[in-house]
Design a protein around this motif. Structure first.
Motif, PDB file in Angstrom:
ATOM      1  N   GLU A   6       1.611  -3.941   7.852  1.00  0.00           N
ATOM      2  CA  GLU A   6       0.475  -4.108   6.940  1.00  0.00           C
ATOM      3  C   GLU A   6       0.948  -4.576   5.564  1.00  0.00           C
ATOM      4  O   GLU A   6       0.346  -5.459   4.946  1.00  0.00           O
ATOM      5  CB  GLU A   6      -0.279  -2.791   6.805  1.00  0.00           C
ATOM      6  N   ASP A   7       2.027  -3.971   5.089  1.00  0.00           N
ATOM      7  CA  ASP A   7       2.527  -4.348   3.767  1.00  0.00           C
ATOM      8  C   ASP A   7       3.154  -5.742   3.786  1.00  0.00           C
ATOM      9  O   ASP A   7       3.081  -6.469   2.788  1.00  0.00           O
ATOM     10  CB  ASP A   7       3.533  -3.310   3.268  1.00  0.00           C
ATOM     11  N   ALA A  42       0.313  -7.968   3.259  1.00  0.00           N
ATOM     12  CA  ALA A  42      -0.131  -7.930   1.869  1.00  0.00           C
ATOM     13  C   ALA A  42       0.767  -8.802   0.989  1.00  0.00           C
ATOM     14  O   ALA A  42       0.289  -9.513   0.091  1.00  0.00           O
ATOM     15  CB  ALA A  42      -0.149  -6.491   1.365  1.00  0.00           C
ATOM     16  N   HIS A  55       0.807  -1.218   0.000  1.00  0.00           N
ATOM     17  CA  HIS A  55       0.000   0.000   0.000  1.00  0.00           C
ATOM     18  C   HIS A  55       0.844   1.274   0.000  1.00  0.00           C
ATOM     19  O   HIS A  55       0.392   2.320  -0.437  1.00  0.00           O
ATOM     20  CB  HIS A  55      -0.923   0.012   1.226  1.00  0.00           C
ATOM     21  N   ARG A  56       2.060   1.207   0.512  1.00  0.00           N
ATOM     22  CA  ARG A  56       2.909   2.387   0.593  1.00  0.00           C
ATOM     23  C   ARG A  56       3.872   2.416  -0.586  1.00  0.00           C
ATOM     24  O   ARG A  56       4.505   1.405  -0.927  1.00  0.00           O
ATOM     25  CB  ARG A  56       3.703   2.396   1.908  1.00  0.00           C
ATOM     26  N   THR A  64       2.606   0.452   9.371  1.00  0.00           N
ATOM     27  CA  THR A  64       2.326   0.349   7.936  1.00  0.00           C
ATOM     28  C   THR A  64       3.223  -0.694   7.276  1.00  0.00           C
ATOM     29  O   THR A  64       2.802  -1.377   6.340  1.00  0.00           O
ATOM     30  CB  THR A  64       2.499   1.704   7.236  1.00  0.00           C
TER      31      THR A  64
END
Length: 223
Positions: A180-181, A184, A166-167, A177
């Motif tokens: 989170e990635d 993913a 996402h980043r 974050t």
């Protein structure tokens, strides 16, 4: 010939070393364990039980890792260059601990690392106890992502990995974050039925709030 039964006894090597927590989650510590230094055998050990010399290979019978909360045991074992059943010297075991410390450095997590070997003349039990003293989970200051990279990806294209996270460069990133990635990326590999170990490495090359991020991937393709 007299039979001697040798139980596992306190080892010829027991060491502890500390790595301070990172001042910011994009910075890295540099401490490494000291060189091997055999210690005397424990009191009460039978005089006929001889500990192997540091350079003598012994068979790894067991590996225990404890205290790790921010880094999973599978991720730790993925960087250790031996496994149960391997023939290793005491120096090679300590090198395994150094590899674990480097993994913690890459993830910017401080800690104290303790190694204890329990061995007889032919076998060794390895115990690594980790006391985590800080790291990304405790630091929430956002940084600006300057560049994003991947290595070790043989079965999934880099372009697909960049689309999964996402980043992107220019976005703000925090440890949350990054996690989170990681999830993913993991989901993409699960979809492709490929196992993977993910180790993010962050650096601040300009010593400011800009950070580079590389995801080191170890793929384990299924048959």
């Amino acid at each position: 010939m007299r039979r001697l039964t040798a139980h596992f006894i306190p080892a010829a090597l027991s060491l502890a070393c500390a790595m301070p927590p990172a001042a910011a989650w994009a910075q890295q510590a540099t401490s490494l364990p000291p060189n091997d230094a055999p210690s005397p055998a424990a009191p009460g050990v039978h005089p006929d039980v001889r500990l192997p010399a540091p350079a003598t290979p012994v068979r790894v019978e067991e590996i225990k890792v404890s205290g790790n909360k921010q880094v999973s045991t599978p991720a730790i074992m993925a960087v250790v260059p031996f496994h149960v059943g391997s023939m290793v010297t005491q120096a090679q075991i300590t090198q395994g601990l150094q590899d674990i410390m480097k993994l913690y450095q890459q993830q910017n997590i401080g800690g104290k690392f303790h190694q204890n070997l329990r061995l007889d003349g032919k076998r060794v039990q390895v115990e690594w106890a980790i006391e985590e003293t800080g790291g990304p989970a405790h630091l929430n200051k956002p940084l600006v992502l300057e560049s994003l990279g991947f290595d070790g990806n043989l079965h999934i294209a880099t372009s697909a990995l960049k689309e999964a996270v996402h980043r992107q460069p220019g976005d703000q990133v925090t440890p949350a974050t990054v996690l989170e990635d990681e999830k993913a990326i993991q989901a993409l590999y699960v979809k492709k039925n490929i196992g993977v170990t993910i180790v993010p490495e962050s650096r601040a090359p300009h010593k400011d709030e800009r950070v580079t991020l590389v995801y080191h991937l170890t793929e384990k393709a299924t048959d």
